[in-house]
Write a protein that holds these residues in place. Sequence first.
Motif, PDB file in Angstrom:
ATOM      1  N   LEU A  49      -1.238  -7.310   4.127  1.00 34.14           N
ATOM      2  CA  LEU A  49      -1.079  -6.654   2.828  1.00 34.14           C
ATOM      3  C   LEU A  49       0.029  -5.622   2.900  1.00 34.14           C
ATOM      4  N   ILE A  50       0.852  -5.570   1.838  1.00 33.77           N
ATOM      5  CA  ILE A  50       1.892  -4.555   1.752  1.00 33.77           C
ATOM      6  C   ILE A  50       2.047  -4.148   0.300  1.00 33.77           C
ATOM      7  N   TYR A  51       2.368  -2.858   0.085  1.00 36.26           N
ATOM      8  CA  TYR A  51       2.679  -2.359  -1.257  1.00 36.26           C
ATOM      9  C   TYR A  51       4.119  -1.896  -1.256  1.00 36.26           C
ATOM     10  N   ILE A  52       4.907  -2.398  -2.200  1.00 36.53           N
ATOM     11  CA  ILE A  52       6.321  -2.035  -2.299  1.00 36.53           C
ATOM     12  C   ILE A  52       6.472  -1.029  -3.430  1.00 36.53           C
ATOM     13  N   ASN A  53       6.727   0.222  -3.063  1.00 33.22           N
ATOM     14  CA  ASN A  53       6.821   1.279  -4.059  1.00 33.22           C
ATOM     15  C   ASN A  53       7.943   1.030  -5.061  1.00 33.22           C
ATOM     16  N   ASP A  54       9.084   0.520  -4.579  1.00 32.03           N
ATOM     17  CA  ASP A  54      10.227   0.297  -5.470  1.00 32.03           C
ATOM     18  C   ASP A  54       9.876  -0.619  -6.629  1.00 32.03           C
ATOM     19  N   GLY A  55       9.011  -1.591  -6.368  1.00 32.06           N
ATOM     20  CA  GLY A  55       8.636  -2.524  -7.430  1.00 32.06           C
ATOM     21  C   GLY A  55       7.217  -2.368  -7.907  1.00 32.06           C
ATOM     22  N   GLU A  56       6.488  -1.354  -7.358  1.00 32.66           N
ATOM     23  CA  GLU A  56       5.088  -1.120  -7.695  1.00 32.66           C
ATOM     24  C   GLU A  56       4.292  -2.424  -7.622  1.00 32.66           C
ATOM     25  N   THR A  57       4.442  -3.113  -6.486  1.00 28.37           N
ATOM     26  CA  THR A  57       3.890  -4.454  -6.335  1.00 28.37           C
ATOM     27  C   THR A  57       3.125  -4.587  -5.027  1.00 28.37           C
ATOM     28  N   SER A  78      -1.117   5.322   8.864  1.00 31.05           N
ATOM     29  CA  SER A  78      -0.957   6.781   8.862  1.00 31.05           C
ATOM     30  C   SER A  78      -0.555   7.255   7.472  1.00 31.05           C
ATOM     31  N   PHE A  79      -0.927   8.485   7.136  1.00 31.48           N
ATOM     32  CA  PHE A  79      -0.582   9.044   5.831  1.00 31.48           C
ATOM     33  C   PHE A  79      -0.553  10.559   5.937  1.00 31.48           C
ATOM     34  N   VAL A  80       0.119  11.194   4.984  1.00 34.72           N
ATOM     35  CA  VAL A  80       0.199  12.655   4.923  1.00 34.72           C
ATOM     36  C   VAL A  80      -0.830  13.150   3.915  1.00 34.72           C
ATOM     37  N   PRO A  81      -1.844  13.888   4.345  1.00 36.47           N
ATOM     38  CA  PRO A  81      -2.872  14.358   3.411  1.00 36.47           C
ATOM     39  C   PRO A  81      -2.368  15.523   2.567  1.00 36.47           C
ATOM     40  N   SER A  82      -2.945  15.663   1.388  1.00 30.76           N
ATOM     41  CA  SER A  82      -2.617  16.801   0.535  1.00 30.76           C
ATOM     42  C   SER A  82      -3.263  18.065   1.084  1.00 30.76           C
ATOM     43  N   LEU A  83      -2.832  19.205   0.593  1.00 30.77           N
ATOM     44  CA  LEU A  83      -3.442  20.469   1.002  1.00 30.77           C
ATOM     45  C   LEU A  83      -4.916  20.508   0.629  1.00 30.77           C
ATOM     46  N   ARG A  84      -5.245  19.918  -0.504  1.00 33.52           N
ATOM     47  CA  ARG A  84      -6.651  19.871  -0.919  1.00 33.52           C
ATOM     48  C   ARG A  84      -7.476  19.085   0.091  1.00 33.52           C
ATOM     49  N   ALA A  85      -6.949  17.923   0.489  1.00 38.98           N
ATOM     50  CA  ALA A  85      -7.686  17.093   1.437  1.00 38.98           C
ATOM     51  C   ALA A  85      -7.840  17.774   2.785  1.00 38.98           C
ATOM     52  N   PHE A 122      -0.787   3.062  -1.527  1.00 35.52           N
ATOM     53  CA  PHE A 122       0.048   2.707  -2.673  1.00 35.52           C
ATOM     54  C   PHE A 122       0.244   3.900  -3.600  1.00 35.52           C
ATOM     55  N   GLY A 123       1.366   3.874  -4.305  1.00 33.25           N
ATOM     56  CA  GLY A 123       1.740   4.963  -5.196  1.00 33.25           C
ATOM     57  C   GLY A 123       2.066   6.227  -4.420  1.00 33.25           C
ATOM     58  N   GLU A 124       2.138   7.325  -5.117  1.00 34.35           N
ATOM     59  CA  GLU A 124       2.412   8.612  -4.494  1.00 34.35           C
ATOM     60  C   GLU A 124       1.148   9.448  -4.381  1.00 34.35           C
ATOM     61  N   THR A 125       0.011   8.806  -4.496  1.00 30.21           N
ATOM     62  CA  THR A 125      -1.275   9.495  -4.444  1.00 30.21           C
ATOM     63  C   THR A 125      -1.997   9.095  -3.165  1.00 30.21           C
ATOM     64  N   GLU A 126      -3.164   9.658  -2.952  1.00 30.83           N
ATOM     65  CA  GLU A 126      -3.982   9.323  -1.787  1.00 30.83           C
ATOM     66  C   GLU A 126      -4.867   8.126  -2.126  1.00 30.83           C
ATOM     67  N   SER A 127      -4.206   7.034  -2.487  1.00 34.92           N
ATOM     68  CA  SER A 127      -4.880   5.792  -2.855  1.00 34.92           C
ATOM     69  C   SER A 127      -4.554   4.724  -1.825  1.00 34.92           C
ATOM     70  N   PHE A 128      -5.570   3.917  -1.505  1.00 36.36           N
ATOM     71  CA  PHE A 128      -5.428   2.930  -0.450  1.00 36.36           C
ATOM     72  C   PHE A 128      -6.046   1.611  -0.899  1.00 36.36           C
ATOM     73  N   ALA A 129      -5.674   0.555  -0.195  1.00 41.72           N
ATOM     74  CA  ALA A 129      -6.260  -0.758  -0.448  1.00 41.72           C
ATOM     75  C   ALA A 129      -6.462  -1.463   0.882  1.00 41.72           C
ATOM     76  N   CYS A 130      -7.430  -2.373   0.883  1.00 39.08           N
ATOM     77  CA  CYS A 130      -7.735  -3.154   2.076  1.00 39.08           C
ATOM     78  C   CYS A 130      -7.885  -4.614   1.678  1.00 39.08           C
ATOM     79  N   LEU A 131      -7.253  -5.498   2.434  1.00 34.81           N
ATOM     80  CA  LEU A 131      -7.403  -6.940   2.266  1.00 34.81           C
ATOM     81  C   LEU A 131      -8.220  -7.428   3.455  1.00 34.81           C
TER      82      LEU A 131
END
Length: 399
Positions: free
Chosen positions: A37-45, A292-299, A362-371
């Motif tokens: 699985l891959i998410y392409i930010n440039d195409g939001e796909t 890996s991901f960069v967590p927000s200050l809130r997280a 995916f996106g610029e938020t702390e959102s994830f997906a799993c296949l």
Amino acid sequence: MESRTSTSYSLGLLKEPSRTTLFRQEPCGVTYRIPALIYINDGETFLAFAEKRRTWRDCEAEILVMRRGVHQNGSIQWSPAQELKTAFLPRHRTMNPCPIYERKSKTLYLFFICVLGTTTEQYQIYTGRNKTRLCYVTSKDNGQSWSKTTDLTKSVFGKEFGNFATFAVGPGHGIQMKSGRLIIPAYAYYIHVRCFPFHFPLIVRPHALAFYSDDCGSTWQMGEQVDTSSCECEMAEVIDQDSRSHLYCNARSTQGHRVEALSESSGAAFDKSHFAQKLVEPCRGCQGSVLSFVPSLRAQGEGKNCVTSNANTWLLYSHPTNKRSRKALGVYMNKSPLSASSWCQPWIIHHGPSGYSDLTQFGETESFACLMECGESSELEEIAFVEFSLSDILKSVMT
């Protein structure tokens, strides 16, 4: 779009996420395995890949298939399954999809292996006769069209090819490091000892390694192997609190626990390998995914049940959590990836039979997906897609 509401299973108060079936085993026996699985930010796909097989067996693999997912009206609309007919070599079967997106040239690389006929992995290991090729195709339009296959085997392995009984990439996604280096996770069965004068292999062991490129994918090199016996793997870049980069490898093992290793040379070599005591393997092991991901200050202020972080990036990891069989796929979080065994307890996202999986952000938020491979009676029944957020993981940690 085919979807299914989650059951009432839960860890604490947190239920399984709802899942969308993307590939389903057919009554005639055709089976879909090995998700990537891959998410392409440039195409939001989203691009979801799998192997199409005549049966469930590895030697019955045929071709790679793909579905494209695009957010529309608050949900993801998935295209019909498409066979990737340019991703092949004559008289070979195509296996182990491993996508990676190169940011500068906006090129999607899909790596895979091609194996001659129905030659099995075990035959190659026992005989030392390597019948596998390292290949890729590219796309400039987010997977709508694909190039012809490029065979890298000779240029990457050179004279070393004969020392490998067989090899494979991933399966799962590759990564691009902040430096621009492209990393393709892989493993190889290395022939440590041969029987002379017949050259028959006596000692053959699997070792995780990386293929990498520093010129946007124009040329590729092979890194050194992880010293501990290790197999299918994925890798992630960890940035420490001094902004230094470390390449983390998480690999399959038959010793009851996952193998972890770090590279201070961005995949050219690995050291500090060890068995992760909190990450169990079933008796024969199973593929897993790491991200890996960069967590927000809130997280960063939440998840107090986990250890204090020693890095600017955190890790997620997906894998069956049962140590006896492939079931109960869980997502683990690690706030301190430079410390051994600092994983939190997993959130179970599917309690039934489960197998291979792949994670993406995916996106610029702390959102994830799993296949993931999953089912009610067998993990071979379907490959399904689930979405979740970091807050879901944090809730499970604090439950």
